[in-house]
Design a protein around this motif. Sequence first.
Motif, PDB file in Angstrom:
ATOM      1  N   GLY A 249      78.060   5.306  50.320  1.00  0.00           N
ATOM      2  CA  GLY A 249      78.296   5.852  51.654  1.00  0.00           C
ATOM      3  C   GLY A 249      79.678   5.625  52.205  1.00  0.00           C
ATOM      4  O   GLY A 249      80.474   6.556  52.333  1.00  0.00           O
ATOM      5  N   ASN A 250      80.011   4.374  52.507  1.00  0.00           N
ATOM      6  CA  ASN A 250      81.260   4.066  53.206  1.00  0.00           C
ATOM      7  C   ASN A 250      82.498   4.549  52.476  1.00  0.00           C
ATOM      8  O   ASN A 250      83.508   4.879  53.100  1.00  0.00           O
ATOM      9  CB  ASN A 250      81.366   2.550  53.438  1.00  0.00           C
ATOM     10  CG  ASN A 250      80.364   2.051  54.462  1.00  0.00           C
ATOM     11  OD1 ASN A 250      79.927   2.805  55.322  1.00  0.00           O
ATOM     12  ND2 ASN A 250      79.983   0.798  54.363  1.00  0.00           N
TER      13      ASN A 250
ATOM     14  N   ASP B 142      86.152  10.725  64.817  1.00  0.00           N
ATOM     15  CA  ASP B 142      85.829  11.581  65.965  1.00  0.00           C
ATOM     16  C   ASP B 142      84.860  12.705  65.607  1.00  0.00           C
ATOM     17  O   ASP B 142      83.817  12.865  66.236  1.00  0.00           O
ATOM     18  CB  ASP B 142      87.106  12.173  66.563  1.00  0.00           C
ATOM     19  CG  ASP B 142      87.998  11.109  67.180  1.00  0.00           C
ATOM     20  OD1 ASP B 142      87.489  10.003  67.436  1.00  0.00           O
ATOM     21  OD2 ASP B 142      89.189  11.381  67.392  1.00  0.00           O
ATOM     22  N   LYS B 143      85.209  13.482  64.592  1.00  0.00           N
ATOM     23  CA  LYS B 143      84.411  14.659  64.262  1.00  0.00           C
ATOM     24  C   LYS B 143      83.097  14.295  63.583  1.00  0.00           C
ATOM     25  O   LYS B 143      82.033  14.774  63.966  1.00  0.00           O
ATOM     26  CB  LYS B 143      85.210  15.607  63.359  1.00  0.00           C
ATOM     27  CG  LYS B 143      86.494  16.138  63.979  1.00  0.00           C
ATOM     28  CD  LYS B 143      86.200  17.042  65.166  1.00  0.00           C
ATOM     29  CE  LYS B 143      87.501  17.655  65.710  1.00  0.00           C
ATOM     30  NZ  LYS B 143      87.257  18.499  66.905  1.00  0.00           N
ATOM     31  N   PHE B 144      83.190  13.468  62.539  1.00  0.00           N
ATOM     32  CA  PHE B 144      81.977  13.142  61.787  1.00  0.00           C
ATOM     33  C   PHE B 144      81.146  12.043  62.446  1.00  0.00           C
ATOM     34  O   PHE B 144      79.989  12.249  62.810  1.00  0.00           O
ATOM     35  CB  PHE B 144      82.327  12.736  60.359  1.00  0.00           C
ATOM     36  CG  PHE B 144      81.301  11.845  59.722  1.00  0.00           C
ATOM     37  CD1 PHE B 144      80.005  12.295  59.511  1.00  0.00           C
ATOM     38  CD2 PHE B 144      81.611  10.534  59.350  1.00  0.00           C
ATOM     39  CE1 PHE B 144      79.041  11.464  58.941  1.00  0.00           C
ATOM     40  CE2 PHE B 144      80.662   9.705  58.776  1.00  0.00           C
ATOM     41  CZ  PHE B 144      79.366  10.180  58.569  1.00  0.00           C
TER      42      PHE B 144
ATOM     43  N   TYR C  26      75.705  12.007  52.892  1.00  0.00           N
ATOM     44  CA  TYR C  26      75.299  13.406  53.048  1.00  0.00           C
ATOM     45  C   TYR C  26      75.785  13.976  54.377  1.00  0.00           C
ATOM     46  O   TYR C  26      76.290  15.103  54.449  1.00  0.00           O
ATOM     47  CB  TYR C  26      73.779  13.529  52.946  1.00  0.00           C
ATOM     48  CG  TYR C  26      73.291  14.960  53.051  1.00  0.00           C
ATOM     49  CD1 TYR C  26      73.610  15.892  52.062  1.00  0.00           C
ATOM     50  CD2 TYR C  26      72.546  15.384  54.148  1.00  0.00           C
ATOM     51  CE1 TYR C  26      73.187  17.206  52.164  1.00  0.00           C
ATOM     52  CE2 TYR C  26      72.113  16.684  54.250  1.00  0.00           C
ATOM     53  CZ  TYR C  26      72.443  17.594  53.262  1.00  0.00           C
ATOM     54  OH  TYR C  26      72.023  18.901  53.370  1.00  0.00           O
ATOM     55  N   ALA C  27      75.644  13.188  55.449  1.00  0.00           N
ATOM     56  CA  ALA C  27      76.086  13.646  56.777  1.00  0.00           C
ATOM     57  C   ALA C  27      77.595  13.897  56.780  1.00  0.00           C
ATOM     58  O   ALA C  27      78.068  14.896  57.339  1.00  0.00           O
ATOM     59  CB  ALA C  27      75.712  12.612  57.835  1.00  0.00           C
ATOM     60  N   PHE C  28      78.346  12.989  56.151  1.00  0.00           N
ATOM     61  CA  PHE C  28      79.798  13.172  56.101  1.00  0.00           C
ATOM     62  C   PHE C  28      80.163  14.455  55.362  1.00  0.00           C
ATOM     63  O   PHE C  28      81.007  15.245  55.824  1.00  0.00           O
ATOM     64  CB  PHE C  28      80.468  11.980  55.424  1.00  0.00           C
ATOM     65  CG  PHE C  28      81.919  12.216  55.115  1.00  0.00           C
ATOM     66  CD1 PHE C  28      82.878  12.182  56.122  1.00  0.00           C
ATOM     67  CD2 PHE C  28      82.331  12.526  53.826  1.00  0.00           C
ATOM     68  CE1 PHE C  28      84.220  12.444  55.849  1.00  0.00           C
ATOM     69  CE2 PHE C  28      83.667  12.774  53.543  1.00  0.00           C
ATOM     70  CZ  PHE C  28      84.605  12.739  54.554  1.00  0.00           C
ATOM     71  N   LEU C  29      79.537  14.673  54.213  1.00  0.00           N
ATOM     72  CA  LEU C  29      79.871  15.861  53.419  1.00  0.00           C
ATOM     73  C   LEU C  29      79.473  17.136  54.157  1.00  0.00           C
ATOM     74  O   LEU C  29      80.163  18.161  54.047  1.00  0.00           O
ATOM     75  CB  LEU C  29      79.196  15.778  52.051  1.00  0.00           C
ATOM     76  CG  LEU C  29      79.753  14.675  51.129  1.00  0.00           C
ATOM     77  CD1 LEU C  29      78.943  14.570  49.844  1.00  0.00           C
ATOM     78  CD2 LEU C  29      81.220  14.942  50.802  1.00  0.00           C
ATOM     79  N   GLN C  30      78.395  17.078  54.909  1.00  0.00           N
ATOM     80  CA  GLN C  30      78.021  18.246  55.717  1.00  0.00           C
ATOM     81  C   GLN C  30      79.069  18.523  56.790  1.00  0.00           C
ATOM     82  O   GLN C  30      79.385  19.683  57.090  1.00  0.00           O
ATOM     83  CB  GLN C  30      76.651  18.034  56.351  1.00  0.00           C
ATOM     84  CG  GLN C  30      75.488  18.072  55.370  1.00  0.00           C
ATOM     85  CD  GLN C  30      75.405  19.389  54.612  1.00  0.00           C
ATOM     86  OE1 GLN C  30      75.916  19.503  53.486  1.00  0.00           O
ATOM     87  NE2 GLN C  30      74.793  20.381  55.217  1.00  0.00           N
TER      88      GLN C  30
END
Length: 593
Positions: free
Chosen positions: A316-317, A346-348, A203-207
């Motif tokens: 997830g991974n 870096d970004k996520f 979820y964090a990655f997709l956000q």
Amino acid sequence: MLVIRELVGGSRPAVAHPLCAIKNDMVRLPLTYKMLLGNTEALTSEQLNSVAPSKSILFLSTLSYQVFKGIDQEILLKDLCASWGDEIGTLISSAYSHAKKHSEHEIEIFSEWMITEFIKIMLVDWAENPQDESKNIGGLDEVIVFIKYLKFVQKYIESGVHGKVILNEDGSFNFNRTSYPSYIKQFEFGQPVGVIYQSVYAYAFLQSMADAFPKCYANYLHHYNVDSSWLIANFFNATAKLFYDHSDGYPLPVFHLSNNSIAEKVFREKLVPPEKSTIQKLLSRRYLIFKKHPFFQLSDDRICILSWRYLMDAIGNSVPYDFYEKSGVSKEVSRWVHFKSHYVSDKFAENYLFKPIINQTLHKNHRVILFDSKPSRPDCYIRDNKRIYIIEFKDLSVSDSLVENSTYDEITQYFKHRLVENEKGKARGIGQILKYIKEINSNPYIQDDFVTKGINLSKIEVYPVIVYTNSMFAFPLVADIVNEFFDASSFDTNFKEIKRPITMSMQVFFDHMDVFHLNALHKVFSCYYRSSAKIRKANRKNNDMDSFMSRQIYKHHSLEQTNALRSKSLKRNYHIQRSMIGQYLDFLGAPKN
């Protein structure tokens, strides 16, 4: 007809090979055909080939599930033997008792690693001979697949692909050089997988992608016919949750495909493709087929999960890879390597995972927590009164080629280049941290000039910490490499003490947020140092922080119950753990319901 009766009590060849597992600090050898049944053939070639590949896959998937679940293997074998009938079951049980009695090491009856490797063989057979099997496997068919599995393990060992025995100069057995090239191949099968962490990771990655590539994010949601990334993360979470809800572990849940648009779309897309060429291409990349296609179709409306471990990885991974393939972002960032390093790492990973979780978990009014993306500064600097924690965050991959075919020296060099210094001699990991410590010794941060606050350097303890996202960095050799470099580094500082480095995974930190929130960091680390010293003295493996947290906290819930730390205890509060996860999801903008 089985001829196992003739084999019970027969002679067994001596077992001497570097293929072994290390579990709970014990060396275990996988059970082989010859260890159990000697040199006599228990089945004819016709019998061995009588079970359809799809039935074999179903039985092997069931075994994989039960082993991953942590069911006692001797109990599992006992239950299987009971289901196979008095004659065959008793004979196999007796053969195992004999093998166990004459083995120099603990025996691993069912190896999740070897089962996964054998499923790969069965998938190729299935592609060549597809058969729709609507009935469940049982009875003699299970015995046949079990024997085929033992033969596969035997053949794998005799093929020599696991490496060769390496001796020291004095002729003694060199365990690390002999076993580590094989151990790294199976290492991931001994690592904990956190379904909540994986779901939150997705979820964090997709956000983060919604912020960085809004059009591609919309394309990705459209691909799965959903209007929120929360639905994708939650769907996988709900599927994996069945693993935990199925408390007794028997039997493996077989799913029935429904007409639900989300479930059917995801399930069908992640089914193993029937084409042999596609399967072989996927199998050429280690366990890629299990990550991209964790579901196997048994009939038109029935599927099973090939590997629960890799299903949870897919939650997830593997989502960044999935997003890169299906969102159209590859048209904007043409090389996966660049996308991984710049947008995933870096970004996520730093801004949506590491920083908010560290800040939320460790925030106290009296603590100084600083993050810095400059190469000359650590990723995270924390000062808690007279203790400073220097944290380097590493979102690094481990190549398949390293795992599949490398010597001890090559493995060592690989991790050194990522956690000590790279090929050009530039500091990395612990090398960066030691460099930062020197700088802080002579020039404290402007944002935290503790000297002007009346704190003398001679009163300060410094803790070097490396946090990684890839569980392969919990491999025993990694901590050894980091500590050896630390021990060999000599420089003068005015600090009271520089503690030995800590290496730990982001998942373990997440899974134990309540422990790190409720207890002073130095108390958690001090408990680890005490345990680590005892492990080193006993020359045992699994001496990393991940193993320590999982072993001491998961199983016992308080350190006071362990022999090594009888006088120490760490507070746990699962209500606070859930609350902190909720706060993190609020930060990410997750819906309240």
